[in-house]
Scaffold this motif. Sequence first.
Motif, mmCIF file in Angstrom:
data_model
loop_
_atom_site.group_PDB
_atom_site.id
_atom_site.type_symbol
_atom_site.label_atom_id
_atom_site.label_comp_id
_atom_site.label_asym_id
_atom_site.label_seq_id
_atom_site.Cartn_x
_atom_site.Cartn_y
_atom_site.Cartn_z
ATOM 1 N N VAL A 2 0.840 -1.182 0.000
ATOM 2 C CA VAL A 2 0.000 0.000 0.000
ATOM 3 C C VAL A 2 0.882 1.242 0.000
ATOM 4 O O VAL A 2 1.801 1.358 0.810
ATOM 5 C CB VAL A 2 -0.935 0.020 1.218
ATOM 6 C CG1 VAL A 2 -1.805 1.268 1.207
ATOM 7 C CG2 VAL A 2 -1.793 -1.242 1.234
ATOM 8 N N GLU A 25 -4.810 1.842 -3.349
ATOM 9 C CA GLU A 25 -5.896 0.904 -3.501
ATOM 10 C C GLU A 25 -7.139 1.473 -2.852
ATOM 11 O O GLU A 25 -7.079 2.536 -2.212
ATOM 12 C CB GLU A 25 -5.550 -0.466 -2.921
ATOM 13 C CG GLU A 25 -5.275 -0.473 -1.437
ATOM 14 C CD GLU A 25 -4.839 -1.838 -0.945
ATOM 15 O OE1 GLU A 25 -3.726 -2.265 -1.304
ATOM 16 O OE2 GLU A 25 -5.616 -2.483 -0.212
ATOM 17 N N SER A 26 -8.257 0.792 -2.986
ATOM 18 C CA SER A 26 -9.517 1.295 -2.455
ATOM 19 C C SER A 26 -9.406 1.581 -0.966
ATOM 20 O O SER A 26 -8.993 0.722 -0.185
ATOM 21 C CB SER A 26 -10.634 0.285 -2.694
ATOM 22 O OG SER A 26 -11.830 0.739 -2.089
ATOM 23 N N THR A 42 -11.776 1.810 0.963
ATOM 24 C CA THR A 42 -12.774 0.997 1.655
ATOM 25 C C THR A 42 -12.164 -0.284 2.218
ATOM 26 O O THR A 42 -12.830 -1.003 2.965
ATOM 27 C CB THR A 42 -13.950 0.641 0.732
ATOM 28 O OG1 THR A 42 -13.501 -0.183 -0.347
ATOM 29 C CG2 THR A 42 -14.598 1.900 0.180
ATOM 30 N N ASN A 43 -10.915 -0.576 1.882
ATOM 31 C CA ASN A 43 -10.212 -1.725 2.442
ATOM 32 C C ASN A 43 -9.769 -1.499 3.880
ATOM 33 O O ASN A 43 -9.323 -2.444 4.533
ATOM 34 C CB ASN A 43 -8.970 -2.062 1.606
ATOM 35 C CG ASN A 43 -9.314 -2.593 0.232
ATOM 36 O OD1 ASN A 43 -10.452 -2.994 -0.024
ATOM 37 N ND2 ASN A 43 -8.340 -2.588 -0.663
ATOM 38 N N PHE A 44 -9.876 -0.261 4.373
ATOM 39 C CA PHE A 44 -9.304 0.091 5.656
ATOM 40 C C PHE A 44 -10.356 0.537 6.652
ATOM 41 O O PHE A 44 -11.323 1.214 6.303
ATOM 42 C CB PHE A 44 -8.243 1.187 5.469
ATOM 43 C CG PHE A 44 -7.195 0.793 4.485
ATOM 44 C CD1 PHE A 44 -6.193 -0.088 4.857
ATOM 45 C CD2 PHE A 44 -7.231 1.258 3.185
ATOM 46 C CE1 PHE A 44 -5.234 -0.489 3.944
ATOM 47 C CE2 PHE A 44 -6.280 0.868 2.266
ATOM 48 C CZ PHE A 44 -5.275 -0.011 2.644
ATOM 49 N N ASN A 45 -10.137 0.176 7.902
ATOM 50 C CA ASN A 45 -11.073 0.527 8.964
ATOM 51 C C ASN A 45 -10.881 1.950 9.474
ATOM 52 O O ASN A 45 -11.820 2.531 10.027
ATOM 53 C CB ASN A 45 -10.945 -0.445 10.136
ATOM 54 C CG ASN A 45 -11.446 -1.826 9.806
ATOM 55 O OD1 ASN A 45 -12.344 -1.995 8.982
ATOM 56 N ND2 ASN A 45 -10.876 -2.829 10.456
ATOM 57 N N ARG A 54 -14.443 3.690 9.516
ATOM 58 C CA ARG A 54 -15.272 3.180 8.436
ATOM 59 C C ARG A 54 -16.693 3.745 8.451
ATOM 60 O O ARG A 54 -17.263 4.045 7.399
ATOM 61 C CB ARG A 54 -15.317 1.653 8.489
ATOM 62 C CG ARG A 54 -16.021 1.012 7.312
ATOM 63 C CD ARG A 54 -15.965 -0.506 7.404
ATOM 64 N NE ARG A 54 -14.609 -1.010 7.279
ATOM 65 C CZ ARG A 54 -13.989 -1.230 6.131
ATOM 66 N NH1 ARG A 54 -14.610 -0.975 4.976
ATOM 67 N NH2 ARG A 54 -12.755 -1.695 6.117
ATOM 68 N N ASN A 91 -14.228 8.251 -1.413
ATOM 69 C CA ASN A 91 -13.979 6.840 -1.700
ATOM 70 C C ASN A 91 -13.722 6.585 -3.187
ATOM 71 O O ASN A 91 -12.906 5.741 -3.548
ATOM 72 C CB ASN A 91 -15.150 5.985 -1.225
ATOM 73 C CG ASN A 91 -15.240 5.876 0.282
ATOM 74 O OD1 ASN A 91 -14.311 6.254 1.004
ATOM 75 N ND2 ASN A 91 -16.353 5.360 0.767
ATOM 76 N N ASN A 130 -10.155 7.380 -3.871
ATOM 77 C CA ASN A 130 -9.188 6.780 -2.942
ATOM 78 C C ASN A 130 -8.371 7.852 -2.227
ATOM 79 O O ASN A 130 -7.157 7.713 -2.039
ATOM 80 C CB ASN A 130 -8.250 5.809 -3.667
ATOM 81 C CG ASN A 130 -8.960 4.610 -4.230
ATOM 82 O OD1 ASN A 130 -10.029 4.229 -3.749
ATOM 83 N ND2 ASN A 130 -8.378 3.996 -5.247
ATOM 84 N N ASN A 186 -6.051 -0.980 9.974
ATOM 85 C CA ASN A 186 -7.168 -1.797 10.428
ATOM 86 C C ASN A 186 -7.123 -2.138 11.908
ATOM 87 O O ASN A 186 -8.004 -2.839 12.393
ATOM 88 C CB ASN A 186 -7.235 -3.092 9.622
ATOM 89 C CG ASN A 186 -7.667 -2.862 8.193
ATOM 90 O OD1 ASN A 186 -8.747 -2.328 7.946
ATOM 91 N ND2 ASN A 186 -6.821 -3.250 7.246
#
Length: 118
Positions: A2, A26-27, A29-32, A53, A73, A76, A99
């Motif tokens: 990342v 990367e997106s 939305t992959n992360f908290n 999130r 989002n 990114n 996360n």
Amino acid sequence: QVQLVESGGGLVQAGGSLRLSCTVSESITNFNAMGWYRQAPGRQREFVATIIRSGVTNLLESVKGRFTISRDNAKNTLFLQMSSLKPEDTGVYYCGVGNRNPFTYEYWGQGTQVTVSS
């Protein structure tokens, strides 16, 4: 791996505004959690702002009412809108994503310099 890239820093007079951006490879939305830390000359890196999130945010007390954290989002990208800047806001600003918890991150950018003159 990342990657995060900050932009938007610069030199501004006290009372002015800047918007920092952090683009993630990367997106997001992959992360908290996503957020910002800063490091002033001669000081430890300190927490500034986080967004989790759900969209809930938390800010350092001294920047509440002046800074806003947000995200896009689709792009990114994480933002930090800074207004009513003070000389003590001077430092290198780093974005991070992770996360584990809202206040620490596993991935970091290289930072962008913010200098506020009096």
